[in-house]
Design an enzyme around this catalytic site. Sequence first.
Site, PDB file in Angstrom:
ATOM      1  N   LEU A 103       9.444  32.520  -1.539  1.00  0.00           N
ATOM      2  CA  LEU A 103       8.753  32.365  -0.268  1.00  0.00           C
ATOM      3  C   LEU A 103       7.297  32.749  -0.509  1.00  0.00           C
ATOM      4  O   LEU A 103       7.007  33.658  -1.295  1.00  0.00           O
ATOM      5  CB  LEU A 103       9.359  33.280   0.807  1.00  0.00           C
ATOM      6  N   ASP A 104       6.384  32.077   0.173  1.00  0.00           N
ATOM      7  CA  ASP A 104       4.966  32.357   0.007  1.00  0.00           C
ATOM      8  C   ASP A 104       4.636  33.793   0.398  1.00  0.00           C
ATOM      9  O   ASP A 104       5.371  34.436   1.155  1.00  0.00           O
ATOM     10  CB  ASP A 104       4.126  31.400   0.850  1.00  0.00           C
TER      11      ASP A 104
END
Length: 248
Positions: A103-104
């Site tokens: 996930l960013d």
Amino acid sequence: MAERLQKVMAQAGVASRRASEKLIAEGHVTVNGKIVTELGTRVEPGNKIEVDGSPIEGSEKLVYYLLNKPRGVVTTASDEKGRTTVIDVLDEVKERVYPVGRLDYDTTGALLLTNDGELANQLMHPRYKIDKVYVAKVKGVPTNDELKALRLGVVVDGKKTAEARADILRTDRKKGTSTIQLTIHEGRYHQVKEMLKTVGHPVIKLHRERYGMLEVTDLASGEYRALRHDEVQYLKNGRQMRKSSGRL
């Protein structure tokens, strides 16, 4: 209990079971200092297994955790810039685990971490179409045509995305924003952000609320919990799971 060598290698995260078999057959693997090329070889806990001279931890207990990833945390085991990683968040976990996918930095929500390399490889394989449900706050309000484009697939980096589910949850006309639920099963780089940017609605805030049927609604930001046995089995079998519960 003795296990097949290729299975132990896969569980240790060396490679998939098939790739591990190739490494064995080509003579890259030693057990207690001796090269092993026979695929039926079984190893015991405590045996020293090395791949090209590098030891692996073949007897480590397999563990599985669901984390509600906080904003401002990187999805890596270590970070050269000294930023907080998801491994730092799981500070009470003794085993060496790794995130499944990523996930960013500014994206929150459901993230699976495990030391089961075979399962991680399975879940990240394109043929394993596990649903990933995102809730995105975006600029503007998508039209029906723009939602249809998201559902049918849009071109990102020269390649069309797979079919998805896209629905508007709510709108704020005064602020000129809306909240969209987008369900995809691919795992391309920045995919959700790029899809929404392509139809003209840049992401302001992004949260992954569900991975498969693993939800983080009962976990506060930064909390994590061990998966139940039935959840692990459902993941391995590629079946839908019941809603999870409990926390750490």
